[in-house]
Enzyme design. Sequence first.
Site, PDB file in Angstrom:
ATOM      1  N   ARG A 127       0.831  -1.215   0.000  1.00  0.00           N
ATOM      2  CA  ARG A 127       0.000   0.000   0.000  1.00  0.00           C
ATOM      3  C   ARG A 127       0.861   1.259   0.000  1.00  0.00           C
ATOM      4  NH1 ARG A 127      -4.518  -0.523   3.922  1.00  0.00           N
ATOM      5  NH2 ARG A 127      -5.426  -1.278   1.992  1.00  0.00           N
ATOM      6  N   TYR A 128       1.847   1.282   0.897  1.00  0.00           N
ATOM      7  CA  TYR A 128       2.730   2.443   0.986  1.00  0.00           C
ATOM      8  C   TYR A 128       3.887   2.234   0.021  1.00  0.00           C
ATOM      9  CZ  TYR A 128       0.230   2.750   5.441  1.00  0.00           C
ATOM     10  OH  TYR A 128      -0.737   2.809   6.410  1.00  0.00           O
ATOM     11  N   ARG A 131       7.099   0.313   1.664  1.00  0.00           N
ATOM     12  CA  ARG A 131       6.973  -0.819   2.580  1.00  0.00           C
ATOM     13  C   ARG A 131       5.785  -1.716   2.220  1.00  0.00           C
ATOM     14  NH1 ARG A 131       5.789   4.030   4.339  1.00  0.00           N
ATOM     15  NH2 ARG A 131       4.074   4.488   5.751  1.00  0.00           N
ATOM     16  N   CYS A 140      -2.871 -17.837  14.562  1.00  0.00           N
ATOM     17  CA  CYS A 140      -2.390 -17.046  15.710  1.00  0.00           C
ATOM     18  C   CYS A 140      -2.421 -17.921  16.958  1.00  0.00           C
ATOM     19  CB  CYS A 140      -3.311 -15.853  15.963  1.00  0.00           C
ATOM     20  SG  CYS A 140      -3.352 -14.686  14.602  1.00  0.00           S
ATOM     21  N   CYS A 144      -8.215 -12.623  18.542  1.00  0.00           N
ATOM     22  CA  CYS A 144      -8.802 -11.424  19.142  1.00  0.00           C
ATOM     23  C   CYS A 144     -10.122 -11.121  18.434  1.00  0.00           C
ATOM     24  CB  CYS A 144      -7.858 -10.239  18.972  1.00  0.00           C
ATOM     25  SG  CYS A 144      -6.147 -10.626  19.331  1.00  0.00           S
ATOM     26  N   CYS A 147     -10.005  -8.397  15.414  1.00  0.00           N
ATOM     27  CA  CYS A 147      -8.917  -8.495  14.443  1.00  0.00           C
ATOM     28  C   CYS A 147      -9.295  -7.868  13.093  1.00  0.00           C
ATOM     29  CB  CYS A 147      -8.546  -9.956  14.232  1.00  0.00           C
ATOM     30  SG  CYS A 147      -7.193 -10.141  13.065  1.00  0.00           S
ATOM     31  N   ARG A 149      -7.902  -8.334  10.392  1.00  0.00           N
ATOM     32  CA  ARG A 149      -7.795  -9.330   9.323  1.00  0.00           C
ATOM     33  C   ARG A 149      -8.715 -10.517   9.603  1.00  0.00           C
ATOM     34  NH1 ARG A 149      -2.645  -8.125   9.383  1.00  0.00           N
ATOM     35  NH2 ARG A 149      -3.123  -6.119   8.454  1.00  0.00           N
ATOM     36  N   ASP A 325     -10.667  -0.750  14.107  1.00  0.00           N
ATOM     37  CA  ASP A 325     -11.201  -0.811  12.742  1.00  0.00           C
ATOM     38  C   ASP A 325     -12.649  -1.283  12.734  1.00  0.00           C
ATOM     39  OD1 ASP A 325      -8.807  -0.044  11.517  1.00  0.00           O
ATOM     40  OD2 ASP A 325      -8.011  -2.084  11.681  1.00  0.00           O
ATOM     41  N   ASP A 362      -6.471   3.779  10.966  1.00  0.00           N
ATOM     42  CA  ASP A 362      -6.143   3.112   9.703  1.00  0.00           C
ATOM     43  C   ASP A 362      -7.384   3.302   8.840  1.00  0.00           C
ATOM     44  OD1 ASP A 362      -4.641   1.761   7.891  1.00  0.00           O
ATOM     45  OD2 ASP A 362      -4.235   0.040   9.186  1.00  0.00           O
ATOM     46  N   LYS A 369      -2.535   4.608   7.478  1.00  0.00           N
ATOM     47  CA  LYS A 369      -2.646   5.170   8.830  1.00  0.00           C
ATOM     48  C   LYS A 369      -2.515   6.689   8.798  1.00  0.00           C
ATOM     49  CE  LYS A 369       0.450   2.009  10.002  1.00  0.00           C
ATOM     50  NZ  LYS A 369       0.128   0.894   9.126  1.00  0.00           N
TER      51      LYS A 369
HETATM   52  S1  SF4 Z   1      -5.038  -9.059  16.177  1.00  0.00           S
HETATM   53 FE1  SF4 Z   1      -5.523 -10.643  14.629  1.00  0.00          FE
HETATM   54  S2  SF4 Z   1      -3.556 -11.196  13.767  1.00  0.00           S
HETATM   55 FE2  SF4 Z   1      -3.126 -10.180  15.715  1.00  0.00          FE
HETATM   56  S3  SF4 Z   1      -3.034 -11.852  17.243  1.00  0.00           S
HETATM   57 FE3  SF4 Z   1      -5.109 -11.040  17.253  1.00  0.00          FE
HETATM   58  S4  SF4 Z   1      -6.213 -12.394  15.846  1.00  0.00           S
HETATM   59 FE4  SF4 Z   1      -4.033 -12.668  15.413  1.00  0.00          FE
END
Ligand code: SF4
Length: 436
Positions: A127-128, A131, A140, A144, A147, A149, A325, A362, A369
């Site tokens: 995107r940038y 980087r 993972c 979370c 997340c 993603r 997000d 973001d 960001k």
């Molecule tokens: S934020 Fe998403 S990528 Fe990061 S540890 Fe938690 S679930 Fe995994």
Amino acid sequence: MIQFKQAAVPFWSGISAWRDVSEEQFGDWLWQERNAITNADELAAVLRGIASDEMISDLRAGLLHAPMAMRLTPYLVALIDWSTPESDPLRRQFLPLRSEMVDPHPLLKFDSLDEHADMKVPGLVHRYRDRALFLATDHCPVYCRFCTRSYSVGVDTEVLVKDRHSPTRDRWRKVFDHVRSDSTINDIVVSGGDCFRLKPAQIKEIGEELISIPHVRRIRFATKGLAIQPMKITSATDWTDALTNVCDLGRKRQVEVCLHTHFNHPNEITGYTVEAARLLFGRGITVRNQAVLLRGVNDDARVLSSLVKQLSDLHIHPYYVYACDLVHGIEDMRLSVRSACLLEKMVRGITAGFNTPAFVVDTPGGGGKRVVHSYDLYDADLGLAVYSAPSVKPGQFFVYPDPLSSLSPARREEWRNAKRADEMVRSVVERARAGS
Ligand code: SF4
């Protein structure tokens, strides 16, 4: 300096399933792996006697509506205060309650940061200009709720079929070839997913391959592991050695290699964290933290200030605090831009500037960001902030919406009308363009 005295009673002894687990076992990352909780039945069994039937039913129903699968280390479960699970900052991050969930914001989209649009090859977001983000895996050590993603990370859930980015050589080869072919890329974030789920040989392979590319000057391995399973740093010596060797090799070749991690609340810092952070510091590994601003977790200046100070004392640089997000199923956790700006104001000044995190949004739609108070226009009444990103996507504007709960009842009602919602977004973008 943070000191954690040896507790007379281990903090996990309140959970009957682990009452007799020794310190040696609990501090062994393999024991944590073997006893990770990955479904609602396992969770209910562990919580028997410490959480009410109503709480367990609410959790089961929440998990059925969540975009993220569940994976919890015993360490995390034991850090939750099960006498007050409703308000516990760790429970809120990892275990959804159905009763807390609210309707998503009308602007919610699958892949809200539009990462697919900037994927040059599968799993490389460029995107940038200088980087790129390498999604090395889609697993993972924990999952979370919030997340970004969620479109890719973890196994499929009842509400979401994931877009896989598995750690396969074939896919990685295409990523390495692309990075090698594009000399504008100087900086790579290796993430996913989480580098804790990569094998030591994979850390070595990725590190050595990227370091061998002459125009790559910086590499950041991203893992939440230090926050949720710190005993892996100290007891999985082959993983930590692999990372250390890559950092040392990078230093010899003038390539900065560091670790980015993810603490959101001071309750995530324990004696295990202190030991792991000391080990990394002793090996000369730079560690930076990227927190997410979450309602009911860290939306309090004292909590954030304490987090910043404690991380600083552990030589973990408090690099970013992200506005949360737009993600399915977590609208109850987001905060308004106004709240984020106020918190930033309160935190700035408590410690040295280099240890003061940048509060960023973001931007939905792929603007990247932006510092939270750098909006081109903010209409708190409509609940919309407009950002431009001249060095990323010149000429475009990106809109971040406040949660509807921060708006007046009349505005909330307007947002439920799709045509009116579209008009409100167009009007703020036009006003921002006119003022630019
Ligand atoms: S934020 Fe998403 S990528 Fe990061 S540890 Fe938690 S679930 Fe995994």
